[in-house]
Design a protein around this motif. Structure first.
Motif, short mmCIF file in Angstrom:
data_model
loop_
_atom_site.label_atom_id
_atom_site.label_comp_id
_atom_site.label_asym_id
_atom_site.label_seq_id
_atom_site.Cartn_x
_atom_site.Cartn_y
_atom_site.Cartn_z
N ARG A 190 -0.69 2.27 18.65
CA ARG A 190 -0.90 3.71 18.79
C ARG A 190 -0.66 4.46 17.48
O ARG A 190 -1.33 5.45 17.20
N GLY A 191 0.30 4.01 16.68
CA GLY A 191 0.61 4.71 15.44
C GLY A 191 0.47 3.86 14.21
O GLY A 191 1.11 4.13 13.18
N HIS A 192 -0.34 2.81 14.28
CA HIS A 192 -0.49 1.91 13.14
C HIS A 192 -0.96 2.68 11.90
O HIS A 192 -1.82 3.55 11.98
N SER A 193 -0.38 2.33 10.75
CA SER A 193 -0.67 3.03 9.50
C SER A 193 -0.90 2.05 8.37
O SER A 193 -0.50 0.89 8.44
N GLY A 194 -1.53 2.54 7.33
CA GLY A 194 -1.61 1.83 6.06
C GLY A 194 -0.70 2.51 5.07
O GLY A 194 -0.32 3.67 5.23
N VAL A 195 -0.33 1.78 4.02
CA VAL A 195 0.53 2.33 2.98
C VAL A 195 -0.20 2.18 1.66
O VAL A 195 -0.49 1.06 1.22
N ALA A 196 -0.50 3.31 1.02
CA ALA A 196 -1.20 3.32 -0.27
C ALA A 196 -0.19 3.60 -1.38
O ALA A 196 0.67 4.48 -1.25
N ILE A 197 -0.31 2.84 -2.47
CA ILE A 197 0.65 2.91 -3.57
C ILE A 197 -0.11 3.08 -4.87
O ILE A 197 -0.97 2.26 -5.21
N ASP A 198 0.22 4.13 -5.59
CA ASP A 198 -0.36 4.35 -6.92
C ASP A 198 0.50 3.65 -7.95
O ASP A 198 1.61 4.10 -8.27
N THR A 199 0.02 2.54 -8.48
CA THR A 199 0.81 1.75 -9.43
C THR A 199 0.71 2.28 -10.86
O THR A 199 1.41 1.80 -11.74
N GLY A 200 -0.18 3.23 -11.09
CA GLY A 200 -0.45 3.70 -12.43
C GLY A 200 -1.63 2.99 -13.06
O GLY A 200 -2.25 3.50 -13.99
N ALA A 201 -1.92 1.80 -12.56
CA ALA A 201 -3.08 1.03 -13.03
C ALA A 201 -4.10 0.85 -11.93
O ALA A 201 -5.00 0.03 -12.03
N GLY A 202 -3.97 1.63 -10.87
CA GLY A 202 -4.84 1.51 -9.71
C GLY A 202 -4.02 1.60 -8.44
O GLY A 202 -2.78 1.62 -8.47
N TRP A 203 -4.71 1.65 -7.31
CA TRP A 203 -4.06 1.77 -6.02
C TRP A 203 -4.00 0.43 -5.31
O TRP A 203 -4.93 -0.37 -5.39
N LEU A 221 -14.53 1.44 1.71
CA LEU A 221 -13.64 1.73 0.58
C LEU A 221 -13.58 0.56 -0.38
O LEU A 221 -13.62 0.74 -1.61
N ALA A 222 -13.49 -0.67 0.16
CA ALA A 222 -13.45 -1.86 -0.69
C ALA A 222 -14.71 -1.99 -1.53
O ALA A 222 -14.67 -2.42 -2.69
N ARG A 223 -15.83 -1.61 -0.95
CA ARG A 223 -17.11 -1.71 -1.67
C ARG A 223 -17.26 -0.59 -2.70
O ARG A 223 -17.66 -0.83 -3.84
N GLU A 224 -16.93 0.62 -2.31
CA GLU A 224 -17.18 1.78 -3.16
C GLU A 224 -16.14 1.96 -4.25
O GLU A 224 -16.44 2.55 -5.29
N ARG A 225 -14.93 1.47 -4.04
CA ARG A 225 -13.86 1.66 -5.01
C ARG A 225 -13.32 0.33 -5.52
O ARG A 225 -12.14 0.22 -5.87
N ALA A 226 -14.18 -0.67 -5.57
CA ALA A 226 -13.77 -1.98 -6.08
C ALA A 226 -13.22 -1.83 -7.50
O ALA A 226 -13.82 -1.19 -8.35
N GLY A 227 -12.06 -2.40 -7.74
CA GLY A 227 -11.43 -2.29 -9.04
C GLY A 227 -10.43 -1.16 -9.13
O GLY A 227 -9.50 -1.21 -9.95
N ALA A 228 -10.61 -0.13 -8.30
CA ALA A 228 -9.69 1.01 -8.32
C ALA A 228 -8.69 0.94 -7.17
O ALA A 228 -7.58 1.46 -7.28
N VAL A 229 -9.09 0.31 -6.05
CA VAL A 229 -8.22 0.17 -4.89
C VAL A 229 -8.26 -1.28 -4.45
O VAL A 229 -9.33 -1.82 -4.17
N ARG A 230 -7.10 -1.92 -4.39
CA ARG A 230 -7.04 -3.31 -3.89
C ARG A 230 -6.44 -3.29 -2.50
O ARG A 230 -5.32 -2.83 -2.29
N ILE A 231 -7.21 -3.78 -1.53
CA ILE A 231 -6.83 -3.73 -0.12
C ILE A 231 -6.43 -5.13 0.34
O ILE A 231 -7.10 -6.12 0.02
N PHE A 232 -5.35 -5.21 1.10
CA PHE A 232 -4.94 -6.49 1.67
C PHE A 232 -4.26 -6.23 3.00
O PHE A 232 -3.80 -5.12 3.29
N SER A 233 -4.21 -7.28 3.82
CA SER A 233 -3.63 -7.18 5.16
C SER A 233 -2.29 -7.90 5.20
O SER A 233 -1.81 -8.43 4.19
N ALA A 234 -1.68 -7.94 6.37
CA ALA A 234 -0.31 -8.43 6.49
C ALA A 234 -0.19 -9.94 6.62
O ALA A 234 0.85 -10.50 6.24
#
Length: 296
Positions: free
Chosen positions: A205-218, A267-280
């Motif tokens: 019901r309240g599942h979330s993602g956590v985005a982190i700005d590392t300074g070299a990308g998200w 997002l993975a397609r449009e922001r490849a290189g700027a945002v790295r997405i992974f699961s648990a």
């Protein structure tokens, strides 16, 4: 900022190649903890899954993203995790894999972890909370409500009250904030602009993602919004059919879950290189994160 990718809970279910692309052990465990039981290899062998967590060193604090299993889970697994989950998931329950022991191995103390951010409260994500009693625990308000005032049988069975019995210091996050790469509602964590909580509901019901700005990308820890890397990172979505079935069964809102997967794939397609997405739970994604650190 420095980000450590940790495995805070290995699981070894039997049945490696019973289904195309992986295995899914089907049974009563489908509604226990929302935990995926997949892997490869021979049908009689054991599969491998991980609890991919993050330890983030910011300028002012250590932040843990998800927790995996805790010391209390290892000390009393049947009471804390349930006999059914133990039998089917076959967690390794190695104290050295707990977030606390890995934090200590990096030269820190438990009290140095000032914030814990949870994608959701399933048992394989929230077990470490009691090991960091002074940390502020950030979780979506809707997720906390699901765990403490469940509406359905699925919600009553998937959460483990013992993991919250110590009375954690909770910071319940409401869905509000500015847009982030097409995601409409984002909540900064403890006024830290570099950490954002964004809703990826459906699995719970309240599942979330956590985005982190590392300074070299998200980095975007997507939790259990998806389970297999090809659901998001392949040119065309691919997922073993048994895995698709599993996700539909454990999802509280499957239509929303699949819609959020579509958004992650875009997002993975449009922001490849700027945002790295992974699961648990994808062990290949965790290995890739470690490889990226070694070569980066």
């Amino acid at each position: 900022m420095r980000v450590h990718h940790l495995n805070c809970g290995s699981m070894r279910p039997l049945g490696g190649s019973l289904l195309v692309g992986g295995s899914l052990l089907v049974g009563g465990s489908l509604l226990v903890g929302g935990s995926l039981l997949v892997g490869g290899g021979a049908p009689h062998g054991s599969a491998t899954m991980v609890c991919h967590t993050l330890l983030v060193e910011t300028a002012n604090a250590l932040v843990l993203v998800d927790g995996g299993f805790g010391l209390a889970d290892i000390a009393a697994p049947h009471a804390r995790l349930g006999r059914e989950f133990i039998t089917v998931a076959r967690p390794r329950l190695d104290e050295r894999e707990t977030a606390l022991r890995q934090v200590e191995a990096l030269g820190h103390r438990a009290d140095d972890v000032r914030h814990i951010v949870l994608t959701h409260l399933d048992l394989d994500h929230a077990g470490a909370l009691a090991d960091f009693p002074h940390a502020e625990v950030h979780v979506a308000a809707a997720e906390y409500a699901a765990a403490t005032t469940p509406r359905t049988l699925s919600e009553r069975r998937r959460y483990r009250p013992a993991q919250l019995a110590h009375g954690p210091r909770l910071a319940l996050c409401e869905v509000r904030g500015e847009r982030w790469h097409g995601f409409e509602a984002v909540t900064p964590i403890a006024d830290m602009a570099e950490l954002l909580l964004l809703p990826l509901t459906g699995h719970t019901r309240g599942h979330s993602g956590v985005a982190i700005d590392t300074g070299a990308g998200w980095l975007l820890h997507a939790g259990d919004a998806y389970f297999h890397r090809d659901e998001v990172h392949a040119l065309k979505r691919r997922c073993p059919p048994g895995l698709d079935l599993f996700q539909r069964i454990v999802s509280i809102d499957d239509r929303t879950r699949r819609g959020n997967q579509d958004r992650l794939r875009a997002l993975a397609r449009e922001r490849a290189g700027a945002v790295r997405i992974f699961s648990a739970h994808d062990a290949v994604e965790l290995a890739a994160a470690h490889a990226a650190i070694r070569t980066g």
